[in-house]
Design a protein around this motif. Structure first.
Motif, PDB file in Angstrom:
ATOM      1  N   GLU A  89      21.310  49.562  60.304  1.00 47.80           N
ATOM      2  CA  GLU A  89      21.265  48.239  60.937  1.00 47.80           C
ATOM      3  C   GLU A  89      22.560  47.488  60.658  1.00 47.80           C
ATOM      4  O   GLU A  89      22.958  47.356  59.498  1.00 47.80           O
ATOM      5  CB  GLU A  89      20.070  47.437  60.411  1.00 47.80           C
ATOM      6  CG  GLU A  89      19.906  46.067  61.033  1.00 47.80           C
ATOM      7  CD  GLU A  89      18.663  45.334  60.532  1.00 47.80           C
ATOM      8  OE1 GLU A  89      18.405  44.208  60.987  1.00 47.80           O
ATOM      9  OE2 GLU A  89      17.960  45.910  59.662  1.00 47.80           O
TER      10      GLU A  89
ATOM     11  N   HIS B 256      21.963  39.661  65.121  1.00 47.90           N
ATOM     12  CA  HIS B 256      23.066  40.110  64.246  1.00 47.90           C
ATOM     13  C   HIS B 256      24.403  40.236  64.970  1.00 47.90           C
ATOM     14  O   HIS B 256      25.276  40.996  64.538  1.00 47.90           O
ATOM     15  CB  HIS B 256      22.686  41.450  63.589  1.00 47.90           C
ATOM     16  CG  HIS B 256      21.639  41.302  62.547  1.00 47.90           C
ATOM     17  ND1 HIS B 256      21.248  42.347  61.732  1.00 47.90           N
ATOM     18  CD2 HIS B 256      20.857  40.252  62.197  1.00 47.90           C
ATOM     19  CE1 HIS B 256      20.326  41.928  60.890  1.00 47.90           C
ATOM     20  NE2 HIS B 256      20.067  40.651  61.152  1.00 47.90           N
TER      21      HIS B 256
ATOM     22  N   ASP C 118      11.621  41.399  64.010  1.00 47.52           N
ATOM     23  CA  ASP C 118      12.129  40.912  62.724  1.00 47.52           C
ATOM     24  C   ASP C 118      12.299  39.417  62.878  1.00 47.52           C
ATOM     25  O   ASP C 118      13.204  38.968  63.592  1.00 47.52           O
ATOM     26  CB  ASP C 118      13.467  41.582  62.377  1.00 47.52           C
ATOM     27  CG  ASP C 118      13.989  41.108  61.022  1.00 47.52           C
ATOM     28  OD1 ASP C 118      15.029  41.610  60.584  1.00 47.52           O
ATOM     29  OD2 ASP C 118      13.344  40.227  60.423  1.00 47.52           O
TER      30      ASP C 118
HETATM   31 MN    MN Z   1      16.609  42.939  60.973  1.00 47.70          MN
END
Ligand code: MN
Ligand code: LRH
Length: 424
Positions: free
Chosen positions: A213, A251, A323
């Protein structure tokens, strides 16, 4: 607490006539309504074990009460979500936040709720009580090989828990990086991280995947050692066929074209899965589809196009996980909304007329291409998503039933106001 079948039946009976009317009107316009409903019913999204309580920020945390105080209660909560939408059939654990006391008992309890275990997550971004070496300056990138070995051993331990629970994937998110120019030798940090990941990769059981990730910033604010899709792909390619990239929507740097990233990682057969959420600024971990639902649709548009180009199975060939972190919403309502938003985006992407779109693209008919995409995006597919739930024995309107049954009130009565769930 459990949601009984007859609660769901009564709720659906009350809404059935209105639902059938909406579904009939929509199906009359859609040649592939049946196919879309079946694909929706098949599509399960894993719930993160660390998002069942109130997260909060460094400025404050305002709990809503009745939070799960143990892994058993977390499984009960995901069981509630799955009973309401028959779309949350797996839980993704985070170690050591969710170390199972008995993997046999935990596996049996999950099975009682119709739940499987999706990817397990390691944690080398916090120091645990009694931990020998600190991760203050990183884990796999650390200059001290004792710290690196400690982090490798932890990941191998996480794989063991996952194997015992029937999971088949490890997600490695590294907070490693630097906060100031000059603090880190980027090349050494990359090499050390790769060597550490190679040792972890070597410990993967057969049939397992490793998800690498990436994240652009936080908790490091100058460089991250797995900072973007390119770096994650570099690691995954160097590691081997079991290693893939994992795309957490929050992200990316502002205005990144995530749907293009997804399309290319899929083309390279190195897209492992997702951490779905939404954000306006940073890694805000907000409800999926609450800020930028069009981007979510465009991502699923690339997924359907790319997966069909490879003959992949939509429901099983990628890791579908949420998430999120909740500050002002009830965690369970927030997760119900996120699952709904993901299913809506997937259904809209299934409605895109691929032949017409291809024709318009190949003839540079730019306006027509947009018309074809937005025809699908502007279609209210909620009756299809609801019908898929109905056929799976779930509630037509999960949040409505959650409130009708005063689930949160019952959980507070059962657990109290002050219980705090481990996690973010
Ligand atoms: Mn995550
Ligand atoms: C890092 C992250 C990662 C998890 C953590 C809870 O921001 O997205 O996936 O380990 O959140």
């Amino acid at each position: 607490m459990r949601i009984e079948k007859d609660h769901i039946q009564k709720h659906n009976d009350k809404l059935a006539a209105k639902h059938r009317k909406k579904l009939a009107n929509l199906s009359a316009e859609l040649p592939n309504a049946k196919k879309v409903i079946n694909k929706l019913a098949d599509f399960q999204i894993a719930i993160p074990s660390w998002a069942l309580g109130t997260g909060g920020t460094r400025f404050g945390r305002f709990s809503g009460g009745g939070e799960p105080g143990s892994l058993e209660e977390k499984i009960e909560d995901v069981g509630l979500l799955h009973a309401l939408n028959q779309s949350s059939g797996a839980i993704s654990l985070h170690i050591p936040w969710d170390i199972p006391t008995s993997t046999r008992k935990i596996k049996a309890l999950a099975a009682e709720h119709g739940l499987l275990f999706d990817a397990v997550n390691s944690n080398t971004f916090q120091d645990q009580p009694g931990q020998k070496y600190s991760y203050k300056y990183g884990s796999l990138q650390h200059a001290n090989n004792k710290v690196r070995s400690q982090a490798i051993d932890h990941n191998i331990e996480v794989i063991k828990y996952g194997k015992a629970l029937g999971s088949n994937a490890l997600t490695v998110w590294l907070s490693d990086g630097s906060c100031f120019p000059g603090q880190l030798n980027f090349r050494k940090a990359f090499q050390r991280t790769l060597e550490g990941l190679q040792e972890i990769y070597a410990a993967l059981p057969s049939g397992w995947k490793m998800f690498v990730e990436y994240k652009a910033f936080e908790p490091n604010f100058y460089s991250m050692t797995v900072g973007d899709w390119g770096q994650s792909l570099l690691y995954a390619n160097k590691l081997g066929p079991k290693a893939y990239t994992l795309v957490d929507l929050g992200h990316h740097l502002p205005n990144a074209n995530i749907e293009q990233i997804v399309s290319l990682l899929l083309m390279e057969q190195k897209l492992g899965g997702f951490h779905f959420n939404d954000s306006k600024y940073g890694d805000d971990d907000l409800t999926v589809g609450s800020i930028n639902p069009y981007q979510l649709f465009l991502i699923f548009n690339e997924l359907v196009e790319g997966m069909d180009a490879r003959g992949m199975n939509h429901a099983r060939d990628l890791g579908w996980m949420i998430d999120a972190s909740h500050n002002v919403k009830d965690p369970l309502e927030d997760l119900l909304q996120s699952v709904e938003a993901i299913k809506i985006a997937y259904a809209q992407a299934l409605l895109v007329d691929r032949r017409e779109l291809n024709r318009a693209q190949e003839s540079n008919d730019v306006a027509k291409s947009q018309e074809i995409l937005q025809q699908a995006y502007r279609t209210d597919v909620r009756p299809l998503v609801a019908e898929a739930r109905l056929r799976s024995g779930a509630a037509l309107q999960p949040i409505e039933l959650f409130r009708e049954l005063s689930v949160r009130k019952q959980l507070i009565a059962q657990r109290g106001e002050k219980t705090k769930a481990t996690g973010l």
